[in-house]
Each structure stands twice: as C-alpha cells, then as structure tokens.
Design a protein around this motif. Structure first.
Motif, PDB file in Angstrom:
ATOM      1  N   ILE A   1      -3.736   0.878   7.364  1.00  6.07           N
ATOM      2  CA  ILE A   1      -2.798   0.016   6.643  1.00  6.07           C
ATOM      3  C   ILE A   1      -3.527  -0.745   5.546  1.00  6.07           C
ATOM      4  O   ILE A   1      -3.076  -0.797   4.387  1.00  6.07           O
ATOM      5  CB  ILE A   1      -2.126  -0.973   7.613  1.00  6.07           C
ATOM      6  CG1 ILE A   1      -1.267  -0.216   8.628  1.00  6.07           C
ATOM      7  CG2 ILE A   1      -1.278  -1.990   6.851  1.00  6.07           C
ATOM      8  CD1 ILE A   1      -0.772  -1.076   9.774  1.00  6.07           C
TER       9      ILE A   1
ATOM     10  N   ALA B   1      -4.426   1.306   2.600  1.00  2.00           N
ATOM     11  CA  ALA B   1      -3.253   1.614   1.785  1.00  2.00           C
ATOM     12  C   ALA B   1      -2.855   0.441   0.886  1.00  2.00           C
ATOM     13  O   ALA B   1      -2.229   0.635  -0.158  1.00  2.00           O
ATOM     14  CB  ALA B   1      -2.081   2.006   2.678  1.00  2.00           C
ATOM     15  N   LEU B   2      -3.206  -0.777   1.291  1.00  7.18           N
ATOM     16  CA  LEU B   2      -2.908  -1.950   0.447  1.00  7.18           C
ATOM     17  C   LEU B   2      -3.743  -1.973  -0.817  1.00  7.18           C
ATOM     18  O   LEU B   2      -3.444  -2.726  -1.746  1.00  7.18           O
ATOM     19  CB  LEU B   2      -3.151  -3.233   1.249  1.00  7.18           C
ATOM     20  CG  LEU B   2      -2.186  -3.512   2.409  1.00  7.18           C
ATOM     21  CD1 LEU B   2      -2.663  -4.715   3.208  1.00  7.18           C
ATOM     22  CD2 LEU B   2      -0.767  -3.738   1.901  1.00  7.18           C
TER      23      LEU B   2
ATOM     24  N   ALA C   1       1.348  -6.853  -3.017  1.00  8.05           N
ATOM     25  CA  ALA C   1       1.810  -5.834  -2.065  1.00  8.05           C
ATOM     26  C   ALA C   1       2.721  -6.463  -1.031  1.00  8.05           C
ATOM     27  O   ALA C   1       2.623  -7.658  -0.733  1.00  8.05           O
ATOM     28  CB  ALA C   1       0.627  -5.155  -1.372  1.00  8.05           C
TER      29      ALA C   1
ATOM     30  N   MET D   1       4.032  -5.461   3.000  1.00  8.89           N
ATOM     31  CA  MET D   1       3.792  -4.567   4.122  1.00  8.89           C
ATOM     32  C   MET D   1       4.800  -4.827   5.232  1.00  8.89           C
ATOM     33  O   MET D   1       5.372  -5.915   5.332  1.00  8.89           O
ATOM     34  CB  MET D   1       2.364  -4.738   4.663  1.00  8.89           C
ATOM     35  CG  MET D   1       2.059  -6.138   5.170  1.00  8.89           C
ATOM     36  SD  MET D   1       0.369  -6.316   5.822  1.00  8.89           S
ATOM     37  CE  MET D   1       0.593  -5.647   7.481  1.00  8.89           C
TER      38      MET D   1
ATOM     39  N   ARG E   1       3.319  -3.090  -4.802  1.00  9.47           N
ATOM     40  CA  ARG E   1       2.948  -2.003  -3.895  1.00  9.47           C
ATOM     41  C   ARG E   1       3.641  -2.241  -2.555  1.00  9.47           C
ATOM     42  O   ARG E   1       3.768  -3.386  -2.123  1.00  9.47           O
ATOM     43  CB  ARG E   1       1.428  -1.956  -3.719  1.00  9.47           C
ATOM     44  CG  ARG E   1       0.914  -0.733  -2.955  1.00  9.47           C
ATOM     45  CD  ARG E   1      -0.607  -0.682  -3.029  1.00  9.47           C
ATOM     46  NE  ARG E   1      -1.177   0.510  -2.430  1.00  9.47           N
ATOM     47  CZ  ARG E   1      -1.265   1.689  -3.030  1.00  9.47           C
ATOM     48  NH1 ARG E   1      -0.799   1.843  -4.260  1.00  9.47           N
ATOM     49  NH2 ARG E   1      -1.826   2.717  -2.430  1.00  9.47           N
TER      50      ARG E   1
ATOM     51  N   VAL F   1       3.751  -0.912   1.549  1.00 10.08           N
ATOM     52  CA  VAL F   1       3.113  -0.150   2.630  1.00 10.08           C
ATOM     53  C   VAL F   1       3.892  -0.422   3.916  1.00 10.08           C
ATOM     54  O   VAL F   1       3.977  -1.574   4.347  1.00 10.08           O
ATOM     55  CB  VAL F   1       1.632  -0.546   2.807  1.00 10.08           C
ATOM     56  CG1 VAL F   1       1.030   0.204   3.994  1.00 10.08           C
ATOM     57  CG2 VAL F   1       0.840  -0.283   1.535  1.00 10.08           C
TER      58      VAL F   1
ATOM     59  N   ALA G   1       8.350   6.757  -2.578  1.00 13.35           N
ATOM     60  CA  ALA G   1       7.129   6.632  -1.783  1.00 13.35           C
ATOM     61  C   ALA G   1       6.658   7.991  -1.263  1.00 13.35           C
ATOM     62  O   ALA G   1       7.421   8.954  -1.192  1.00 13.35           O
ATOM     63  CB  ALA G   1       7.375   5.691  -0.603  1.00 13.35           C
TER      64      ALA G   1
ATOM     65  N   ASP H   1       2.379   9.491   4.665  1.00 20.07           N
ATOM     66  CA  ASP H   1       1.106   9.973   5.203  1.00 20.07           C
ATOM     67  C   ASP H   1       1.135   9.882   6.729  1.00 20.07           C
ATOM     68  O   ASP H   1       1.503   8.832   7.289  1.00 20.07           O
ATOM     69  CB  ASP H   1      -0.061   9.124   4.690  1.00 20.07           C
ATOM     70  CG  ASP H   1      -0.314   9.314   3.203  1.00 20.07           C
ATOM     71  OD1 ASP H   1       0.296  10.221   2.609  1.00 20.07           O
ATOM     72  OD2 ASP H   1      -1.125   8.554   2.644  1.00 20.07           O
TER      73      ASP H   1
ATOM     74  N   LEU I   1       2.814   6.430   7.439  1.00 12.54           N
ATOM     75  CA  LEU I   1       2.643   5.348   6.466  1.00 12.54           C
ATOM     76  C   LEU I   1       3.450   5.713   5.234  1.00 12.54           C
ATOM     77  O   LEU I   1       3.212   6.739   4.590  1.00 12.54           O
ATOM     78  CB  LEU I   1       1.175   5.187   6.093  1.00 12.54           C
ATOM     79  CG  LEU I   1       0.359   4.158   6.852  1.00 12.54           C
ATOM     80  CD1 LEU I   1      -1.078   4.143   6.319  1.00 12.54           C
ATOM     81  CD2 LEU I   1       0.958   2.762   6.758  1.00 12.54           C
TER      82      LEU I   1
ATOM     83  N   ILE J   1       4.086   4.793   1.550  1.00 10.41           N
ATOM     84  CA  ILE J   1       3.298   4.082   0.546  1.00 10.41           C
ATOM     85  C   ILE J   1       3.921   4.296  -0.827  1.00 10.41           C
ATOM     86  O   ILE J   1       4.130   5.440  -1.265  1.00 10.41           O
ATOM     87  CB  ILE J   1       1.837   4.584   0.535  1.00 10.41           C
ATOM     88  CG1 ILE J   1       1.206   4.445   1.921  1.00 10.41           C
ATOM     89  CG2 ILE J   1       1.010   3.837  -0.512  1.00 10.41           C
ATOM     90  CD1 ILE J   1      -0.137   5.133   2.055  1.00 10.41           C
TER      91      ILE J   1
END
Length: 247
Positions: A28, A31-32, A92, A94, A118, A120, A163, A166, A244, A246
């Motif tokens: 995680i 990915a950020l 970001a 999340m 972003r 995630v 997005a 993954d 994930l 993203i």
C-alpha cells in the motif's frame, strides 16, 4: 444495517485481531508513491496508515474512532461518498478493506479522486466465492451476501476512476485477521474472537455461523479438511482475490 451501526455493534474488540500486516502495508505504501499528505477513508482504528506521512483519517463509526491509538493520525467523522474537502486537497487518498461497506462505492471512489491526486484502495474481488475454501465448503451463503453488499464489479470500480488493478497475495501468517487471512490456519475460524471482528459472520447470521463452525470443527477432527485442501498446506502466500486499485 448501515456501516455506522454495524461497526458500532461489532467493533468493540476490533483491535484484538485486526492490525497492520507489514507485508500488505508495504504494498500500500509503495503504491502511495511520493505522496506526503494522505487521506485515509473509512479509516477504522488506523491500520495501514503510513507513519512517515501527514495523514488525516475519516471514519463514520464513533466506536471505531474511539479505538484509534493515542498517537495515531487525527480522525474526523464522515463518509466516503461525501468527503468534506476541496478538490485536490491531498496528494493521495487511501482506503483499506472498507469499500464493500460503502452505500455507493463508485461515488466514494470518485470523491476520493476529486480530493486527491492519487487513489490507492485495497479491496477483494469476491466474484468467485469458490476461490476461498471457507466460502466454498462452509459458507455458501457468502455468495448471496456478496450480491447484497457489492454494487459493482471490481473492473467497473476501476473503470470509474481510470484505475489499474494489481493482485496482492495473502501471506500464510498474515497478522491482520480479516476474513481470508487464516486460509492456512483453519483452526482460527473456531475462535469466536476472530469471527466477531469480521463483518461476514455478522452478515450471514448466528444460525449459519454455528452450522459452519460445527462443520469445520468436525472436518478438522476427521482429517477431511486436510484432504480437501492439501494443495495449499505448503504455500507461503495465496491468491484469494485481494486487489490494489491504483489511480
């Protein structure tokens, strides 16, 4: 039942079995990217919040907010579908194991995309319940539960905000006790404390829960569980649908 009522009901012992798994956390946090300011949506007790970034959490359940550690990120009340922030306020946003509780997941994702550059999100693709032996052999009701709680496919969710998806393998000794975490440790599902901190068991109801636990206990004692699942006993990690998202 709304997410707030659900976690105000089942969340009292959440921190006993639900905690950050460092291997999942590493995925995680990677990915950020280089994000310095992060909004954690549906933040719960603060699992997976990166310690080296400026995090603000948002969580609808007062009981969950009350269990956040003393030095965790500040947390405000609110829901994913109506984030009280301006456009691109954060580097970001999340969300971890929460999207399946949102009333409108696509609206929530679009809100995250609006307030952050972003996004995630860690979630599970549960379109194939037979992927996990617990659902396949002991909780066939999971399929109906999923139909009620999931409003869009994982690919539709990803497409809504452009997005990618993954895969994330679940380690056999995962430290976070979510529904699929004990895939190589079946005895854990006999522990009521483990079950109380997983919303699936609340969703299927006490009669189904007790039937499933009884059947699993019987199959563990007889060796039938091992016979059915011998192919996973030597795996270090398993593909169980964790993704994930993203953007």
């Amino acid at each position: 039942m709304s997410t707030v009522r659900l976690y105000d009901t089942i969340g009292a012992t959440y921190t006993a079995t639900r905690r950050t798994d460092p291997r999942i956390a590493a995925r995680i946090w990677a990915a950020l990217g280089d994000a310095r300011t992060v909004l954690n949506v549906g933040a719960g007790t603060g699992c997976y919040e990166p310690p080296d970034r400026d995090v603000l959490a948002i969580e609808p359940s007062a009981l969950m907010r009350s269990q956040r550690p003393p030095h965790s990120a500040p947390c405000v009340a609110g829901s994913a579908e109506h984030l009280p922030f301006g456009d691109e306020t954060f580097d970001a946003a999340m969300a971890v194991f929460t999207l399946h509780h949102w009333q409108d997941p696509i609206a929530g994702l679009r809100e995250m995309r609006r307030v952050a550059r972003r996004v995630v999100v860690l979630l599970f693709d549960t379109s194939d319940p037979s992927l996990f032996w617990l659902n396949r052999d002991y909780l066939p009701e999971f399929a109906a539960l999923r139909a009620v709680r999931v409003l869009a496919s994982v690919s539709d969710l990803a497409d809504a905000i452009g997005a990618r998806l993954d895969p994330v393998a679940i380690p056999w000794d995962c430290e976070d006790g979510f529904h699929e975490a004990y895939w190589r440790r079946p005895e854990a599902y006999l522990d009521e404390r483990v079950r109380r901190n997983v919303s699936v068991w609340h969703g299927v109801g006490p009669d189904v829960e007790q039937r499933a636990v009884h059947s699993l206990r019987r199959d563990l004692a007889s060796g039938r569980w091992v016979e059915r699942n011998s192919e996973i006993l030597d795996l270090d990690a398993a593909e169980l649908g964790a993704r994930l998202l993203i953007a």
